[in-house]
Design a protein around this motif. Sequence first.
Motif, PDB file in Angstrom:
ATOM      1  N   ALA A 131      -4.742  -8.735  -1.109  1.00  0.00           N
ATOM      2  CA  ALA A 131      -5.874  -8.814  -2.033  1.00  0.00           C
ATOM      3  C   ALA A 131      -7.058  -7.989  -1.531  1.00  0.00           C
ATOM      4  CB  ALA A 131      -6.283 -10.282  -2.231  1.00  0.00           C
ATOM      5  N   VAL A 132      -7.350  -8.085  -0.222  1.00  0.00           N
ATOM      6  CA  VAL A 132      -8.438  -7.297   0.351  1.00  0.00           C
ATOM      7  C   VAL A 132      -8.127  -5.809   0.236  1.00  0.00           C
ATOM      8  CG1 VAL A 132      -9.668  -6.737   2.479  1.00  0.00           C
ATOM      9  CG2 VAL A 132      -9.157  -9.114   1.944  1.00  0.00           C
ATOM     10  N   SER A 133      -6.896  -5.453   0.524  1.00  0.00           N
ATOM     11  CA  SER A 133      -6.492  -4.046   0.516  1.00  0.00           C
ATOM     12  C   SER A 133      -6.652  -3.432  -0.868  1.00  0.00           C
ATOM     13  CB  SER A 133      -5.040  -3.907   0.980  1.00  0.00           C
ATOM     14  OG  SER A 133      -4.901  -4.331   2.314  1.00  0.00           O
ATOM     15  N   LEU A 134      -6.272  -4.155  -1.896  1.00  0.00           N
ATOM     16  CA  LEU A 134      -6.368  -3.633  -3.249  1.00  0.00           C
ATOM     17  C   LEU A 134      -7.824  -3.505  -3.699  1.00  0.00           C
ATOM     18  CD1 LEU A 134      -3.365  -5.503  -4.856  1.00  0.00           C
ATOM     19  CD2 LEU A 134      -3.608  -3.039  -4.590  1.00  0.00           C
ATOM     20  N   THR A 135      -8.703  -4.298  -3.116  1.00  0.00           N
ATOM     21  CA  THR A 135     -10.121  -4.195  -3.447  1.00  0.00           C
ATOM     22  C   THR A 135     -10.732  -2.941  -2.830  1.00  0.00           C
ATOM     23  OG1 THR A 135     -10.420  -6.582  -3.656  1.00  0.00           O
ATOM     24  CG2 THR A 135     -12.383  -5.286  -3.185  1.00  0.00           C
ATOM     25  N   PHE A 136     -10.433  -2.703  -1.565  1.00  0.00           N
ATOM     26  CA  PHE A 136     -11.040  -1.567  -0.866  1.00  0.00           C
ATOM     27  C   PHE A 136     -10.365  -0.240  -1.189  1.00  0.00           C
ATOM     28  CE2 PHE A 136     -12.759  -4.955   1.783  1.00  0.00           C
ATOM     29  CZ  PHE A 136     -14.059  -4.534   1.954  1.00  0.00           C
ATOM     30  N   ALA A 137      -9.111  -0.295  -1.613  1.00  0.00           N
ATOM     31  CA  ALA A 137      -8.391   0.946  -1.940  1.00  0.00           C
ATOM     32  C   ALA A 137      -7.527   0.706  -3.179  1.00  0.00           C
ATOM     33  CB  ALA A 137      -7.536   1.396  -0.762  1.00  0.00           C
ATOM     34  N   PRO A 138      -8.172   0.579  -4.363  1.00  0.00           N
ATOM     35  CA  PRO A 138      -7.429   0.248  -5.584  1.00  0.00           C
ATOM     36  C   PRO A 138      -6.435   1.321  -6.010  1.00  0.00           C
ATOM     37  CG  PRO A 138      -9.700   0.844  -6.087  1.00  0.00           C
ATOM     38  CD  PRO A 138      -9.614   0.712  -4.598  1.00  0.00           C
ATOM     39  N   ASP A 139      -6.558   2.532  -5.445  1.00  0.00           N
ATOM     40  CA  ASP A 139      -5.639   3.608  -5.807  1.00  0.00           C
ATOM     41  C   ASP A 139      -4.333   3.538  -5.040  1.00  0.00           C
ATOM     42  OD1 ASP A 139      -7.292   4.119  -3.568  1.00  0.00           O
ATOM     43  OD2 ASP A 139      -6.667   6.225  -3.561  1.00  0.00           O
ATOM     44  N   ILE A 140      -4.266   2.646  -4.034  1.00  0.00           N
ATOM     45  CA  ILE A 140      -3.051   2.517  -3.234  1.00  0.00           C
ATOM     46  C   ILE A 140      -2.136   1.477  -3.878  1.00  0.00           C
ATOM     47  CG2 ILE A 140      -2.104   1.810  -1.013  1.00  0.00           C
ATOM     48  CD1 ILE A 140      -4.591   2.856   0.308  1.00  0.00           C
ATOM     49  N   ALA A 141      -0.872   1.814  -4.045  1.00  0.00           N
ATOM     50  CA  ALA A 141       0.072   0.879  -4.666  1.00  0.00           C
ATOM     51  C   ALA A 141       1.483   1.189  -4.181  1.00  0.00           C
ATOM     52  CB  ALA A 141      -0.015   0.991  -6.189  1.00  0.00           C
ATOM     53  N   GLY A 142       2.417   0.400  -4.639  1.00  0.00           N
ATOM     54  CA  GLY A 142       3.828   0.637  -4.360  1.00  0.00           C
ATOM     55  C   GLY A 142       4.187   0.608  -2.888  1.00  0.00           C
ATOM     56  N   ARG A 144       3.406   2.572  -0.481  1.00  0.00           N
ATOM     57  CA  ARG A 144       2.307   2.831   0.460  1.00  0.00           C
ATOM     58  C   ARG A 144       1.546   1.549   0.754  1.00  0.00           C
ATOM     59  NH1 ARG A 144      -2.942   5.923   0.200  1.00  0.00           N
ATOM     60  NH2 ARG A 144      -3.198   6.785   2.287  1.00  0.00           N
ATOM     61  N   LEU A 145       1.286   0.760  -0.269  1.00  0.00           N
ATOM     62  CA  LEU A 145       0.604  -0.515  -0.064  1.00  0.00           C
ATOM     63  C   LEU A 145       1.468  -1.449   0.771  1.00  0.00           C
ATOM     64  CD1 LEU A 145      -1.638  -2.560  -0.556  1.00  0.00           C
ATOM     65  CD2 LEU A 145      -0.554  -3.125  -2.750  1.00  0.00           C
ATOM     66  N   ASP A 146       2.770  -1.496   0.488  1.00  0.00           N
ATOM     67  CA  ASP A 146       3.677  -2.357   1.251  1.00  0.00           C
ATOM     68  C   ASP A 146       3.666  -1.980   2.735  1.00  0.00           C
ATOM     69  OD1 ASP A 146       4.363  -3.732  -1.025  1.00  0.00           O
ATOM     70  OD2 ASP A 146       6.198  -2.584  -1.388  1.00  0.00           O
ATOM     71  N   ARG A 147       3.610  -0.671   3.016  1.00  0.00           N
ATOM     72  CA  ARG A 147       3.591  -0.224   4.409  1.00  0.00           C
ATOM     73  C   ARG A 147       2.281  -0.622   5.099  1.00  0.00           C
ATOM     74  NH1 ARG A 147       4.641   5.671   5.508  1.00  0.00           N
ATOM     75  NH2 ARG A 147       5.244   4.921   7.560  1.00  0.00           N
TER      76      ARG A 147
END
Length: 298
Positions: A131-142, A144-147
């Motif tokens: 949740a924190v990660s998606l807030t600070f870097a909303p363009d990261i997904a899939g 890359r986010l899992d890693r």
Amino acid sequence: MATLGAVVQRQQLRAELKKARNKSRLTQLQVAERMDWSPSKLIRIEAGQVGISTNDLRALLREYGITDPEQTEFFLSLARASRKMPYREYRGLLAKPYMDLLSYEVSASIVRTFEPLLIPGLLQTEEYSRAVSLTFAPDIAGDRLDRLIEIRQQRQEILENDERPEFFFIIDEAAIHRWVGGPRVMRGQLERLKEMATRPGISIQVVPFGIGAHAGLQGPFVLLEFDGEIDHILYLEKYTGESVFSDDPEATAVHLERFWELERLAPREDLPRLVDHAIEGLGERVDSTPQEEVGLMA
């Protein structure tokens, strides 16, 4: 304590090289001229910003009058170890300051962390971290986010090691009342916080709202303490990026005193009560589709 990490080895090499140059009574400019280097190359080596090859190091030591085989091997071992960076497979995915922090953590004897707004990264659940990660870097997904989340979980393995630093965490009460990821995610995070606080070698304290304004509100920081030549290293974290390190004695002393003051304001015995109060504030609501709220914050 664990073997010194690459970043710490580079810092120790930096300090030893500067000490050797001063002992030889040579200026940076004189050394650069003798080595046929640009002055900036020596400056970057002494600042720990770049490594140095073994051939260059041998030649540099000769300029400093160091020819003893044992002394030479000491310097060479530091140089070799400084190139063995952790999490190499994630290079390009992680910012350099964060990679340096990973190396410092495994090498420290004591790690002190203060966080005014978020649960510290080492204590985060996977869901909270996402949740924190998606807030600070909303363009990261899939993938890359899992890693990125995988790195966070891998980093937390240090808390399970038999040989590990002592960890002291101080959190402002605001961090335990902020619903990151929604009530369900937050409940799991708060329960984890209580469980982690019972483990030996891990201290977690909460500065209560009733204290009012305090010096910690100036921002989060991590202060790493080491055995040996390097005493303290300060990691100043910026939520907007551009986090920086400092081993300036004045800066580290100021933050150490600040941390001790925050410890005084946050009695350890208050943590269960404050966390339970935050859990009660969640009520019975369980959000089955929590908001997807990364940057990997410390």
